[in-house]
Design an enzyme around this catalytic site. Structure first.
Site, mmCIF file in Angstrom:
data_model
loop_
_atom_site.group_PDB
_atom_site.id
_atom_site.type_symbol
_atom_site.label_atom_id
_atom_site.label_comp_id
_atom_site.label_asym_id
_atom_site.label_seq_id
_atom_site.Cartn_x
_atom_site.Cartn_y
_atom_site.Cartn_z
ATOM 1 N N ARG A 128 -6.172 10.129 -0.081
ATOM 2 C CA ARG A 128 -5.859 11.018 -2.299
ATOM 3 C C ARG A 128 -6.668 11.087 -2.423
ATOM 4 N NH1 ARG A 128 -2.739 6.699 -3.078
ATOM 5 N NH2 ARG A 128 -3.241 5.474 -2.049
ATOM 6 N N HIS B 93 1.015 -1.449 -0.199
ATOM 7 C CA HIS B 93 0.129 -0.245 -0.124
ATOM 8 C C HIS B 93 0.492 1.647 0.228
ATOM 9 C CE1 HIS B 93 -3.113 3.083 0.891
ATOM 10 N NE2 HIS B 93 -3.498 2.048 1.186
#
Lengths: 298, 229, 550
Positions: free
Chosen positions: C347, C327
């Site tokens: 994000r 990740h």
């Protein structure tokens, strides 16, 4: 006038009709009842707890909430009004203990160390009836659009509005505050001997036969004195005198049912408020046949 | 000092240990030689497996924390509570409805709440536990659901409650009732599921499944990306 | 923490200043996504999967020759922790129709559907190494994908998945996953899962890395936990039997070659139990606690890849274990939470990855493998990372942008978990950026299944992270949550169907002896045993002085 309003658990559930009619009728008198964002049960049941510090945490916390409302300028004063007589009694007594007993005050603050503010002790606890008396019965009369002509109303006080001395809103032996309200609304006062006697209170949970006996006395005396209906200021009294009539009938087969409503519901009726403000649907027995027959309702 | 890291003294289940002062309680216990079987789960503050009670020397106050999130302090006296004995009432979510008395009917002990706020003080997630218990008590299921959302069912509130309430069990019921009956399902989800069942997308997907890699790759790289609508 | 107080050490102040200074012009700034060639290059040069000396060839079994990380080969080329001759199979402790190994999202779903398919709750047994629900499923933060928005479709979802997986996914598994998606969300809502909604009652949907539509359904940033809580509650309400702190360590087969249950190890009492089952579902999750290439991990404590070796010893096919997902944004500071997940949704809601000079250096929503590689390149290729006090490198993830773009209070509402987590360690992510670096996250490969979750061994089903082939060589955000429930449900249904008709033969652990022979034959000499069940984190002193006297 904006005043802090403490509902209490039952006013949001089984006694929602009490709250709805009270808020609507208060508006007619220019009173805005402001409920705090956070509040908790007043602690009435906890009076049974022996530890006398725990007993006060719940009510004192609610008084802090009232102070927070004033800090945030959401209300005009540090007064709080309640509708339920038990909440009134509990909050006022705790407030008194807090202000009179320095040791308890300290202990309460120690236990509640995670609250944002300390309680100053300066909140004034009022029952709605006191607020009405303060405003003046004349003003109340002015707001009446449909006087309760010919309606014979028995004022029922119960225990906690009047006792103990120093907490009660009126003279326990000879109260007049509800009578004054009835007259202001245009109704006829029916005085009766059992108006300050106990309805049986929480014994309704496990000794309903005893409660039926006590409540039957109250209702029978009111009926014998000629009352069309009774009015009350406490959800527990309303339950014992109203819905409990089913039990009363079992024990006293010749008993005739008689309606019992909250004083605020009659205020809403007399003020001519529609839109569900009277909220009679929740009352047992149903008062609407009587009121319709008297021409007070369509 | 060890490798330039300052050490602190902690007691775990009564045994004294010297551990680096920048470790979480969980890592400090492992440093001291403990292998977790119970009491360690996600190790990231998400599962409530590492519920821990502790006091700090000189203070009578009993604090609650998640071992994986709390850094050790000099003089900590630590005990873990990896399991909370509590019956969870069973119910059929298809049959229960959110009504004013639903919560109290399923968990009558809610009415024993003294509003003492001990549960809120014990909660490592900063949840206003007492407030959601009170909301449950007066039948405000929406409020109870919203306030209790971040609950990890770690059990610290239940362990400390003097009225022996298990707040998190009641909260689970409130949240499911709120989501299913008050908030309700989203219509477009139901519609799309029906459309899939009716076979509306079968052909389109089969086409993609049968494509060779090159044309598929081209299609993918030139696909319309619309993430703003 | 006062307004001007930073949660970061003083030496990072200069870089933080640049972040603040560049913020205004970076708001909503776009960055060109990479083209196919750029993506291939960056993966080759910077993705951990491409470090060939961190992998080796498997020397044993029918997937012999496959490349896998050392840590995975180590558990496959190892002896069983039990010896067949020491296990008494005649005393059956649990005799059930459906045995489910693992109680994460897939296991719990399988249990509920097995019951819906007609199996009595006391004839279903869930065994769980730790507690019911302790799994990676619970820790998922950002969301679950499903194509139910009017401007989206399962067809578009299919294309996103297959492209993101570098075309190595098994098409029929992808088909089933994207088509079952809306039904899974519908099922969740029927069970009472509290999804984030818009004012009009429709789902609040967010984009993710590599998705071409807003498709991520969320429950704040506690998505996995909320869904798991509801499924756990449902399992308990239905009185489906389960036993915690009990690991499965090897499958039991019968004389017809079917999987017929498992040998269980009681983690409290150090004894073994025998579970016989007409159908067994493997839902053991991932392998993060093997710490591939010494990476920290987002995974929970029990993720030690047990299912891989159990299945392999029984003869199951494995695929794509050469592919591991890192990740992009694991926490890199403070040290206490290094490796913990910082959801991709940050994000999606506007946070940007920045280097030491406060520069945006990559399109924030590339697929995870590309994004992770970009962060690694920035730190180790271009040397523009920020070094932490313990020598780790990371980049900033500018979270204050989230409130700026979406309104004050967004972080508190939608990222309650992250905000709480960081506040406990002295950092207010509304005011300061996070420091992040890729972390070991997801097992892309695993046991091979068909659309009915059947493995190549009769009687053995698999669902969830343990399965390989669904996501190809790179999984998109929110598709693991989706595959848990899609395949968990299917496994439950298929296992139940089988259990109604199948007959079991005589129980045997011969396959363990056969595997020992295989190891000998290939000349594999080792002390290693597997499955390892729990990672080893005890202090060195304790380990050096271990004595087992009781």
């Amino acid at each position: 006038m904006r005043i802090a309003y403490y509902p209490g658990c039952t006013l949001k559930t089984n006694a929602k009709n009490f709250e709805d009619s009270a808020i609507a009728s208060a508006k007619e008198l220019g009173i805005e009842m402001v409920e705090p964002d956070r509040w908790n049960c007043c602690g009435t049941v906890h009076a049974l707890v022996k530890d006398d510090v725990m007993h006060h945490l719940a009510p004192v916390r609610n008084l802090i909430r009232v102070e927070e409302l004033k800090e945030a300028d959401k209300v005009d004063s540090k007064q709080v009004v309640t509708l339920c007589a038990m909440c009134y009694n509990t909050l006022k007594r705790s407030n008194q203990t807090f202000n009179e007993d320095a040791d308890k005050k300290q202990k309460i603050h120690d236990v509640m160390y995670k609250e944002d503010i300390k309680y100053s002790g300066n909140v004034e606890v009022l029952h709605y009836l006191e607020v009405l008396r303060e405003i003046g019965w004349d003003k109340v009369k002015e707001a009446v659009k449909k006087p309760l002509d010919g309606l014979k109303i028995a004022p029922y006080y119960g225990c906690l509005l009047l006792r103990p001395r120093g907490i009660g809103i009126d003279n326990a032996d000879n109260p007049t505050i509800i009578e004054d309200l009835i007259e202001a609304l245009g109704g006829e006062v029916v005085d009766f001997a059992y108006k300050q006697k106990c309805c049986g209170a929480y014994h309704t949970v496990h000794m309903k036969e005893a409660v039926a006996d006590l409540s039957h006395n109250v209702l029978k005396y009111a009926q014998d004195a000629g009352a069309d209906l009774l009015i009350t200021a406490c959800p527990l009294c309303e339950y014992n005198l109203g819905p409990r009539q089913t039990q009363i009938k079992k024990q006293y087969p010749i008993f005739d049912s008689i309606p019992v409503v909250y004083f605020t519901q009659l205020m809403a009726l007399a003020f001519g408020l529609n839109d569900g403000a009277t909220a009679f649907e929740a009352n047992k027995p149903d008062p609407t046949p009587l009121l319709t027959e008297r021409g007070l309702m369509e | 000092m060890e490798n330039n890291v300052e050490m602190v003294t902690i007691h775990v289940m009564g045994k004294k240990h010297g551990v680096p002062n920048d470790l979480t309680i969980m890592k400090a216990m492992e440093y001291a030689g403990h292998q977790f079987r119970r009491g360690s789960g996600c190790r990231g503050g998400y599962c409530g497996a590492c519920a821990t009670l502790y006091r700090v020397k000189g203070s009578y106050k009993l604090e609650g924390a998640l071992a994986c999130q709390k850094i050790v302090e000099e003089g900590m006296y630590i005990a873990q509570i990896p399991f909370n004995p509590a019956e969870k009432i069973t119910y059929d979510i298809e049959k229960v409805r959110p009504a004013v008395n639903t919560m109290v009917e399923h968990y009558p002990e809610l009415s024993r709440c003294l509003s003492c706020n001990t549960c809120t003080k014990a909660c490592p997630q900063d949840i206003m536990v007492m407030d959601y218990v009170q909301a449950s008590l007066r039948g405000d299921i929406t409020q109870a659901a919203k306030l209790s959302f971040d609950c990890l069912t770690c059990g610290l509130c239940a362990v400390r409650c003097p009225a022996e309430i298990v707040p998190y069990n009641a909260a689970t019921l409130a949240r499911r009732l709120y989501a299913k009956y008050i908030d309700g399902p989203s219509k477009h989800v139901i519609d799309r599921a029906a459309a899939v069942e009716a076979g509306e997308y079968d052909e389109g997907i089969k086409e993609l499944m049968e494509m060779d890699k090159e044309p598929l790759q081209k299609l993918y790289e030139n696909r319309d990306v619309n993430i703003h609508g | 923490m006062a307004d001007n107080e930073s949660g970061y050490p003083a030496y990072m102040a200069e870089s933080l200043k640049k972040v603040v200074e560049t913020r205004a012009e970076r708001v909503g700034k776009s960055f060109t996504p990479m083209n196919a060639q750029q993506k291939t290059d960056i993966l080759k040069n910077f993705h951990p999967d491409w470090k060939m000396d961190e992998k080796r060839e498997l020397r044993v079994g029918h997937n012999k020759g496959a490349q896998m990380p050392h840590e995975v080969v180590d558990i496959i080329e190892a002896h069983s922790i039990i010896k067949a001759e020491n296990i008494d199979l005649s005393n059956i402790d649990y005799d059930v129709d459906v045995l489910i190994i693992g109680a994460g999202g897939a296991g719990l779903s399988a249990a509920i559907l097995a019951m819906d398919s007609g199996i009595e709750p006391d004839k279903i047994l869930i065994v769980q190494k730790l507690r019911l629900g302790d799994a990676n499923s619970k820790m998922s933060q950002g969301g679950i994908q499903a194509a139910d928005h009017p401007n989206d479709s399962p067809t578009i979802h299919y294309l996103d998945v297959i492209g993101g997986g570098h075309y190595s996914n098994k098409p029929e598994l992808v088909e089933v996953m994207v088509k079952d998606g809306p039904e899974v969300i519908k099922w969740h809502e029927e069970l009472g899962v509290l999804y984030d909604k818009m004012e009009d009652g429709s789902m609040q949907l967010a984009p993710g890395g590599g998705t071409s539509r807003r498709r991520m359904h969320s429950c704040k940033d506690y998505t996995g936990m909320e869904i798991t809580r509801v499924l756990m509650d449902e399992v308990i309400n239905r009185e489906i039997s389960y036993v915690e702190l009990t690991s499965a360590v090897e499958f039991i087969k019968d004389d017809k070659g079917q999987v017929a249950g498992a040998v269980l190890y009681d983690m409290d009492h150090d004894d073994y139990k025998i579970a016989r089952a007409k159908a067994t579902i493997l839902a053991t999750g991932g392998f993060g606690r093997l710490h591939i290439q010494k990476f920290e991990t987002t995974n929970h404590y029990g993720s030690t890849g047990d299912g891989i070796i159990m299945a392999y010893r029984a003869g199951a096919d494995l695929l794509h274990l050469d592919s591991t997902q890192f990740h992009p944004t694991g926490s890199a500071y403070p040290e206490q939470i290094v490796g913990q997940l910082c959801t991709e949704k940050l994000r999606a809601r506007g946070a940007q990855p920045l280097n030491i000079d406060g520069e945006l250096f990559v399109y924030p929503l590339e697929t995870r493998d590309v994004e992770a590689s970009a962060l690694i390149r920035e730190c180790y290729g271009k040397d523009k990372g920020i070094t932490t006090p313990v020598g780790m490198k990371g980049v900033w993830l500018d979270t204050p942008l989230i409130d700026i773009i979406n309104g004050e209070g967004t972080i508190e509402r939608e990222f309650a978990a992250m905000h709480r987590n960081y506040t406990k360690f002295g950092i207010d992510i509304r005011k300061e950026p996070m420091l992040v670096f890729p972390t070991l996250h997801y097992q892309n490969g695993g046991v091979e299944i068909n659309v009915r979750c059947e493995t190549n061994i009769p009687g053995l089903y698999a669902a969830g992270e343990i399965v390989g082939g669904i996501h190809g060589k790179n999984r998109l955000m929110g598709n693991s949550q989706l595959d848990l429930y899609v395949f968990g449900k299917r496994a439950g249904i298929a296992a139940a169907e089988r259990a109604k008709t199948i007959e079991l033969g005589e129980l045997s652990l011969k396959h363990l002896d056969d595997y020992e022979e295989l190891l000998k034959k290939e000349g594999i000499e080792t002390d290693r045993k597997s499955p390892i069940l729990l990672p080893e984190y005890r202090g060195k002193k304790t380990l050096d002085h271990q004595l087992k006297l009781l």
